[in-house]
Design a protein around this motif. Structure first.
Motif, PDB file in Angstrom:
ATOM      1  N   GLU A  85       2.239   1.914  -3.414  1.00 26.24           N
ATOM      2  CA  GLU A  85       1.195   2.440  -4.299  1.00 26.24           C
ATOM      3  C   GLU A  85       0.812   3.874  -3.947  1.00 26.24           C
ATOM      4  OE1 GLU A  85      -1.107  -1.842  -4.969  1.00 26.24           O
ATOM      5  OE2 GLU A  85      -2.047  -0.287  -3.752  1.00 26.24           O
ATOM      6  N   ARG A 100      -7.470  -2.789   0.561  1.00 26.20           N
ATOM      7  CA  ARG A 100      -6.811  -1.504   0.806  1.00 26.20           C
ATOM      8  C   ARG A 100      -7.635  -0.624   1.742  1.00 26.20           C
ATOM      9  NH1 ARG A 100      -5.814  -3.368  -4.131  1.00 26.20           N
ATOM     10  NH2 ARG A 100      -3.685  -3.248  -4.942  1.00 26.20           N
ATOM     11  N   TYR A 125      -7.442  -2.057   5.217  1.00 26.91           N
ATOM     12  CA  TYR A 125      -6.130  -1.830   5.819  1.00 26.91           C
ATOM     13  C   TYR A 125      -5.995  -0.377   6.273  1.00 26.91           C
ATOM     14  CZ  TYR A 125      -1.149  -2.287   6.666  1.00 26.91           C
ATOM     15  OH  TYR A 125       0.074  -2.311   7.270  1.00 26.91           O
ATOM     16  N   ARG A 126      -6.444   0.558   5.432  1.00 27.05           N
ATOM     17  CA  ARG A 126      -6.385   1.977   5.824  1.00 27.05           C
ATOM     18  C   ARG A 126      -7.198   2.222   7.091  1.00 27.05           C
ATOM     19  NH1 ARG A 126      -5.831   2.966   0.085  1.00 27.05           N
ATOM     20  NH2 ARG A 126      -8.043   2.687  -0.259  1.00 27.05           N
ATOM     21  N   GLY A 146      -0.908   4.647  -1.220  1.00 33.38           N
ATOM     22  CA  GLY A 146      -2.266   4.575  -0.698  1.00 33.38           C
ATOM     23  C   GLY A 146      -2.409   4.619   0.809  1.00 33.38           C
ATOM     24  N   MET A 147      -1.312   4.844   1.519  1.00 37.14           N
ATOM     25  CA  MET A 147      -1.424   4.919   2.980  1.00 37.14           C
ATOM     26  C   MET A 147      -2.167   6.195   3.365  1.00 37.14           C
ATOM     27  SD  MET A 147      -0.207   2.233   4.407  1.00 37.14           S
ATOM     28  CE  MET A 147       0.501   2.411   6.010  1.00 37.14           C
ATOM     29  N   LEU A 155       0.825  -1.207   0.000  1.00 34.71           N
ATOM     30  CA  LEU A 155       0.000   0.000   0.000  1.00 34.71           C
ATOM     31  C   LEU A 155       0.862   1.261   0.000  1.00 34.71           C
ATOM     32  CD1 LEU A 155      -2.988   0.700  -0.070  1.00 34.71           C
ATOM     33  CD2 LEU A 155      -2.972   0.807   2.404  1.00 34.71           C
ATOM     34  N   ASP A 156       1.951   1.236   0.739  1.00 38.25           N
ATOM     35  CA  ASP A 156       2.849   2.391   0.774  1.00 38.25           C
ATOM     36  C   ASP A 156       3.498   2.614  -0.591  1.00 38.25           C
ATOM     37  OD1 ASP A 156       4.076   4.556   2.107  1.00 38.25           O
ATOM     38  OD2 ASP A 156       5.886   3.359   2.435  1.00 38.25           O
TER      39      ASP A 156
END
Length: 144
Positions: free
Chosen positions: A73, A113, A116-117, A75-76, A70-71
């Motif tokens: 990408e 995602r 996870y966020r 997207g965090m 995710l990082d």
């Protein structure tokens, strides 16, 4: 560095299991009711503790993997508010952020995602139990 720590924990786990089984056999071989009970208890508790440790290690590996993906990408979740000195979200800021990320996760129930966020924001708010559940769900969704 953390991989070295995990390797050391795995080695320590194997040593612990070997010693626990050896002690259990020794207790049982004494033959008294108390020693037999202690031996059986060791034979039950040692694998149970090992299972718990392995489960936590697998959770850590999965969470780390998804976090890195995710990082990479981008997207965090961004830091949108001031953090307390301990690195947590202020209480006043936490509830609206958690509500927003909860809505995003509910809108996309199969998106790891979003889940996870949500877990990252819950963790930053100090809600560890909820964060772990969200990240565990993200790991499950990622594998599916």
């Amino acid at each position: 560095m953390s991989r070295i720590g995990v390797g050391l924990m795995a080695a320590a786990l194997l040593v612990y299991l070997a010693v626990a089984v050896w002690l259990a056999v020794m207790f049982i071989s004494v033959g008294t009711p108390v020693s037999i009970g202690m031996g059986i208890t060791l034979l039950v508790l040692a694998p149970l503790g090992a299972w718990a440790l392995v489960r936590e290690m697998l959770f850590g590996f999965g969470a780390d993997r998804l976090g890195r993906i995710l990082d990479a990408e981008g997207g965090m979740p961004p830091v949108e508010t001031e953090l307390t000195p301990s690195g947590r979200l202020a209480r006043a800021d936490a509830d609206p952020l958690i509500a927003r990320y909860t809505e995003a996760a509910a809108a996309a129930p199969s998106d790891w995602r979003a889940r996870y966020r949500l877990g990252v924001v819950q963790d930053a708010a100090g809600r560890r139990k909820n964060a772990r559940a969200s990240i565990r769900e993200a790991i499950r969704l990622f594998r599916a």
